[in-house]
Design an enzyme around this catalytic site. Sequence first.
Site, mmCIF file in Angstrom:
data_model
loop_
_atom_site.group_PDB
_atom_site.id
_atom_site.type_symbol
_atom_site.label_atom_id
_atom_site.label_comp_id
_atom_site.label_asym_id
_atom_site.label_seq_id
_atom_site.Cartn_x
_atom_site.Cartn_y
_atom_site.Cartn_z
ATOM 1 N N LYS A 51 0.881 -1.270 -0.057
ATOM 2 C CA LYS A 51 0.008 -0.172 0.006
ATOM 3 C C LYS A 51 1.030 1.245 0.140
ATOM 4 C CE LYS A 51 -3.954 2.115 2.639
ATOM 5 N NZ LYS A 51 -4.812 1.780 3.751
ATOM 6 N N SER A 61 -9.619 1.980 2.981
ATOM 7 C CA SER A 61 -8.631 2.697 2.211
ATOM 8 C C SER A 61 -7.786 1.862 1.189
ATOM 9 C CB SER A 61 -8.204 3.826 2.881
ATOM 10 O OG SER A 61 -7.225 3.142 3.897
ATOM 11 N N SER A 91 -9.889 -0.681 7.050
ATOM 12 C CA SER A 91 -9.424 -0.459 5.556
ATOM 13 C C SER A 91 -8.732 -1.698 5.139
ATOM 14 C CB SER A 91 -8.481 0.792 5.521
ATOM 15 O OG SER A 91 -9.097 2.069 5.416
HETATM 16 N N1 GLN Z 1 -13.276 4.450 6.667
HETATM 17 C C1 GLN Z 1 -12.397 4.707 7.860
HETATM 18 C C2 GLN Z 1 -11.954 6.371 7.655
HETATM 19 O O1 GLN Z 1 -12.299 6.914 6.796
HETATM 20 C C3 GLN Z 1 -11.519 3.831 7.876
HETATM 21 C C4 GLN Z 1 -10.252 4.053 7.224
HETATM 22 C C5 GLN Z 1 -9.110 3.295 7.374
HETATM 23 O O2 GLN Z 1 -9.022 2.196 7.942
HETATM 24 N N2 GLN Z 1 -7.889 3.679 7.219
HETATM 25 O O3 GLN Z 1 -11.312 6.700 8.563
#
Ligand code: GLN
Length: 483
Positions: free
Chosen positions: A76, A151, A175
């Site tokens: 990532k 994400s 995410s």
């Molecule tokens: N959807 C959550 C956020 O926007 C989690 C994102 C993540 O785990 N990086 O914060």
Amino acid sequence: MHHMTLAEIARGLADKKFSSVELTQTLLARIAQLDPQINSFISLTQDLALSQAKAADERRANGESGALLGAPIAHKDLFCTQGIRTSCGSKMLDNFKAPYDATVVAKLAASGAVTLGKTNMDEFAMGSANESSWYGAVKNPWNLEHVPGGSSGGSAAAVAARLLPAATATDTGGSIRQPAAFTNLTGLKPTYGRVSRWGMIAYASSLDQGGPLARTAEDCAILLQGMAGFDPNDSTSIDEPVPDYSAGLNGSLQGLRIGVPKEYFSAGLDPRIAELIHNSIKELEKLGAVIKEISLPNMQHAIPAYYVIAPAEASSNLSRFDGVRFGYRCENPENLEDLYKRSRGEGFGSEVQRRIMVGAYALSAGYYDAYYLKAQKIRRLVKNDFMSAFNEVDIILGPTTPNPAWKLGAKSSDPVAAYLEDVYTITANLAGLPGLSMPAGFVDGLPVGVQLLAPYFQEGRLLNVAHQYQLNTDWHTRTPTGF
Ligand code: GLN
């Protein structure tokens, strides 16, 4: 070759059926051919990949072995990679080449893993749809009109499309697990502190945790083995021995106590997903598990608490990107204030700016007690709920998401609608617990995930349950048409 899992690749390399160089060339060609459809990579690292593959082949020829030796993966794009762009999906870091490797990157490279590239992601890991990347949205290989989740949507889409067997990802509020659910993968968020955060660009430091995304629990065990462990460079890393995850996959589920929280099956859950979750429960019962209804009474407060704590930490973490110390600098600033304002205004996208503003507001004098402190108190209550539940059960089971992957753009004008989709995943981050999502069926051709949560450092238990489930079901083997 592209259908092979990490475990199959390890066997094939050991049996000299193919070399890591051959496999790497095949997958790089496949990425060049198919990735334009899904946009899962931000950067490709062909030269690095081929030299790592060659080195891995030489190490094998010299008698070395290892499940990751010569295995192709991707990172990532928030894991720092020395000399390679590490963008965090943001214009802010479009020209940032990291001066060092993240611990996870260095450990996997030392195990002989081959890095094919850096995967697309929501900007600074904020999002659940992978639509906020400066490099464009990622598409779901199961239906190109739908989001892959976020994400870590790039890592998920790439693995789901069989562009590579596994990838690293991070999970601050879901995410890893949510994109795993949306793309029919297995993804594991480890216990907070299990995997080093050193060199992982921070979103919300008390919640962020790196982990594996792969097609099977068996492969998550292999990749986690290469990622986990104490790191003196990360003060929140925990000095706890790392078990042999692959060796622990064959435990019997006889008598395993599975808790199913009654709050999980409320009005917000798509009834078709509820049915698939009940089917997975029946499957685990056949394997000897015992089901018990439990309660997590503070779950309803978790989303508001998370969406105060995560932005608060983000507003602090992202203050370093100001065009002076780090990141994009605007053209021709008139004065210092203009430089800060326009560098940050032009370098960050709208969701990141929204979170910085919410977070700075929640931390400001006069509002700190009302929002931030209150949210921290809720965080403790959420953790306490889990602690009491784990006095009675070994694992908690439920849906990973309330709905399957939505259409691209469907929630972009309504951020709160997207935040609500995190209802099942964020509690594990607030409590620091490990969680896994695995394939459990399909709704309208879109994958659905079942989530398992375990007590601290019981990643092995999650992987064991998921592996036994996968030996008896075939959801995880389904492949999206066209890939
Ligand atoms: N959807 C959550 C956020 O926007 C989690 C994102 C993540 O785990 N990086 O914060």
